[in-house]
Enzyme design. Structure first.
Site, PDB file in Angstrom:
ATOM      1  N   SER A 174       0.722  -1.211  -0.075  1.00 57.47           N
ATOM      2  CA  SER A 174      -0.202   0.094   0.001  1.00 57.47           C
ATOM      3  C   SER A 174       0.816   1.331  -0.078  1.00 57.47           C
ATOM      4  O   SER A 174       1.874   1.197   0.586  1.00 57.47           O
ATOM      5  CB  SER A 174      -1.003   0.144   1.269  1.00 57.47           C
ATOM      6  OG  SER A 174      -1.631   1.297   1.125  1.00 57.47           O
ATOM      7  N   ALA A 226      -3.875   8.405   9.078  1.00 62.54           N
ATOM      8  CA  ALA A 226      -3.773   9.544   8.428  1.00 62.54           C
ATOM      9  C   ALA A 226      -5.264  10.301   7.996  1.00 62.54           C
ATOM     10  O   ALA A 226      -5.321  11.119   7.272  1.00 62.54           O
ATOM     11  CB  ALA A 226      -2.750   9.810   7.260  1.00 62.54           C
ATOM     12  N   GLY A 227      -6.301   9.430   8.203  1.00 59.87           N
ATOM     13  CA  GLY A 227      -7.521   9.573   7.771  1.00 59.87           C
ATOM     14  C   GLY A 227      -7.566   9.621   6.059  1.00 59.87           C
ATOM     15  O   GLY A 227      -8.343  10.545   5.509  1.00 59.87           O
ATOM     16  N   GLY A 285      -8.108   6.688   4.757  1.00 61.72           N
ATOM     17  CA  GLY A 285      -8.977   5.454   4.172  1.00 61.72           C
ATOM     18  C   GLY A 285      -8.025   4.256   3.805  1.00 61.72           C
ATOM     19  O   GLY A 285      -8.581   3.536   3.010  1.00 61.72           O
ATOM     20  N   SER A 286      -6.903   4.159   4.565  1.00 63.50           N
ATOM     21  CA  SER A 286      -5.878   3.001   4.048  1.00 63.50           C
ATOM     22  C   SER A 286      -6.788   1.457   4.370  1.00 63.50           C
ATOM     23  O   SER A 286      -6.580   0.563   3.537  1.00 63.50           O
ATOM     24  CB  SER A 286      -4.730   3.074   4.807  1.00 63.50           C
ATOM     25  OG  SER A 286      -5.010   2.972   6.300  1.00 63.50           O
ATOM     26  N   SER A 287      -7.421   1.358   5.525  1.00 63.19           N
ATOM     27  CA  SER A 287      -8.007   0.162   5.882  1.00 63.19           C
ATOM     28  C   SER A 287      -9.188  -0.141   4.873  1.00 63.19           C
ATOM     29  O   SER A 287      -9.493  -1.255   4.640  1.00 63.19           O
ATOM     30  CB  SER A 287      -8.629   0.351   7.327  1.00 63.19           C
ATOM     31  OG  SER A 287      -9.655   1.080   7.644  1.00 63.19           O
ATOM     32  N   ASP A 323     -15.739   5.463   3.605  1.00 66.73           N
ATOM     33  CA  ASP A 323     -14.411   5.313   2.952  1.00 66.73           C
ATOM     34  C   ASP A 323     -14.503   3.914   2.003  1.00 66.73           C
ATOM     35  O   ASP A 323     -13.945   3.996   1.164  1.00 66.73           O
ATOM     36  CB  ASP A 323     -13.509   4.946   4.288  1.00 66.73           C
ATOM     37  CG  ASP A 323     -13.301   6.144   4.936  1.00 66.73           C
ATOM     38  OD1 ASP A 323     -13.858   6.967   4.945  1.00 66.73           O
ATOM     39  OD2 ASP A 323     -12.443   6.076   6.001  1.00 66.73           O
TER      40      ASP A 323
END
Length: 513
Positions: free
Chosen positions: A203, A209-210, A212-214, A270
């Site tokens: 990734s 960090a806000g 939307g990585s998850s 997200d």
């Protein structure tokens, strides 16, 4: 990165040599690759009838990659908590999941999430299939799943307990969340006969960090598992619109399930952005119900500078700060929140208008002004930070665009809508005036240096791009992408170069209603 691939044509740092504009990776298994090239994108493969009753061999499925974007809140932060509208959009920072099928004799399923240090495997026969396939518990791939089954979550726990036992507590918490999300989806969409596989994740989206990585990772896992259980068709250029929408919503529903394992009660925004791409307009007036979400497929792709201040922030603390302000000064706070809502609605109207042209300096300047106003209103709510204001000053001084915080504020990230590149050639005009030719300093390059000197982390990206995509099979420039080089590719540039990201005319396919 700790490991480095050094085989054949791979550099020690994991980046491949380029020869005549192509990547010269090892061309092993050429006959298998020829077979892979003829495979449909994600189509169901018809089995040939064995002759003379002989049992036909079952070749391994080709490796494939699924990708999904991160997201930023573009307009409406904090106002959305109080029932107003907000717009979130996809960014070109993405996650990539490489799925490699193993020989049937292996009977294991493995996660290799290099960027967070997760490496874990389960024996497929040992997993709690009876619980997940009980007649009262079994969910179909097309079901509208809106909650987790606590009995199924409980049945998974013995198989999650031994994930990363020696990791530090904070890292282990992340590993367990990711492993739980995957395992619930795998048990829901797979079976005891599911092929043994390695799911390798990379990734380019910063964690916590806000951005939307998850959700990006959940979308990748959902899409990959739905592909493997043949619950998706396409994507392909001739796919009819409503079918593409159904496929996307199927991915989105299961990605939301994955998000519930990570966040408990996610909004669903997200994973919706990561699935559909472009942007969404969302509003939640009643927290006992899901938010109203509208996909903004007309949202344009725009050049964006994303900067991480590296200042730790607490979303809950910033939300509480606005709630306290509203309690002390309800009329004033409501006026600010209403103004933020008006900005969001105005942006929706602007980009929906046929006259809006993302290449026009006037259109971009209009959006840019709304960026600045939105940030000023958020500052009035008390959710900015000295580092965010310093960043805005540096961008304003460079004159390259309009900046606002994104997300909860109090640190975290900011986004800058970049001005269109000027076409004026200053050195040529100087020569015409009889002056010595002098190439002016590039303001963006000067800004980049200042950001680096002051400890900011910069990402050049685009706003409003594609959602979930598939590279099936995992072949770029007629060469298969191997797991080792995928796991050892260096940083965002190395990963994107390896998988052929952003290259027109390549094999990546997207569901585009």
């Amino acid at each position: 990165m700790n490991g480095s691939a050094t085989n054949g044509t791979t550099k020690p740092n994991g980046v491949r040599h380029a020869t005549n504009g192509t990547h010269a990776r090892s061309k092993s298994r050429e006959s298998a690759e020829d077979t892979h090239k003829e495979a449909p994108a994600v189509a169901n493969t018809l089995k040939r009838i064995p002759m003379h009753g002989r049992k036909e061999s079952n070749p391994l499925a080709p490796p494939f990659i699924v990708s999904a974007p991160g997201k930023v809140i573009v307009f409406g932060e904090h106002a959305v908590v109080h029932g107003k509208a907000a717009i979130a959009a996809a960014i070109s920072l993405r996650s990539y999941l490489l799925v490699t099928t193993l020989s049937k004799s292996k009977r294991t399923v493995s996660l290799k999430f290099t960027d967070i240090g997760l490496d874990h495997a389960w024996n497929i026969p040992d997993l709690p299939w009876k619980a997940f396939q009980h007649p009262t518990k079994k969910k179909k791939y097309y079901d509208m799943v809106t909650s987790l089954d606590p009995d199924l979550v409980e049945a998974m726990q013995p198989h999650i307990a031994n994930v990363s036992p020696d990791a530090k507590p904070e890292a282990r918490k992340i590993h367990i969340a990711a492993a739980s999300s995957f395992l619930y989806l795998f048990l829901s969409l797979g079976s005891e006969l599911s092929p043994p596989c390695i799911y390798a994740m990379r990734s380019a989206i910063p964690i916590a960090a806000g951005l939307g990585s998850s959700a990006s990772i959940s979308v990748c896992m959902s899409a990959a598992l739905l592909i493997q259980c043949r619950a998706l068709s396409g994507p392909h250029p001739d796919q009819i619109s409503h079918e593409a929408e159904e496929q996307l919503e199927r991915i989105n529903r299961w990605a939301f399930v994955g998000e519930m394992l990570i966040h408990g009660t996610p909004s669903g925004v997200d994973n919706t952005v990561a699935t559909h791409g472009r942007a969404v307009l969302f509003q939640r007036k009643d927290y006992s119900k899901p938010p109203a979400v509208k996909i903004l497929r007309e949202f344009p792709e725009l050049p964006l500078l994303l900067v991480n201040t590296r200042q730790p922030k607490s979303t809950s603390a910033e939300v509480a700060k606005v709630a306290a302000l509203k309690q002390r000064h309800p009329t004033v706070a409501d006026g600010i929140l209403d103004s933020i809502d008006a900005i969001t609605r105005s942006v929706h109207e602007i980009i929906s208008d046929e006259t809006f042209d993302p290449r026009s300096e006037e259109s971009i300047a209009h959006l840019g002004e709304l960026f600045s106003i939105n940030h000023a209103l958020l500052t009035a709510l008390g959710v900015s930070h000295p580092k965010l204001e310093r960043l805005r000053y540096l961008v304003d001084e460079a004159g390259v665009g309009w900046t606002k915080l994104t997300g909860a504020g109090g640190g975290g990230c900011a986004i800058t809508l970049l001005r269109p590149t000027p076409s004026t050639n200053h050195s040529t005009s100087s020569q015409l005036n009889g002056e010595a030719a002098h190439e002016p300093e590039d303001p963006m390059r000067l800004l980049e240096q200042k950001l680096q000197d002051e400890g900011f982390e910069r990402y050049e990206t685009t706003l409003g791009g594609d959602g979930v995509g598939v590279l099936y099979p995992a072949i770029v420039d007629d060469v298969e992408i191997h797991q080792e080089e995928f796991l050892t590719a260096e940083g965002r540039q190395g990963i994107e170069e390896l998988v052929g990201a952003g290259r027109d005319g390549e094999a990546w396919k997207y569901w585009r209603p």
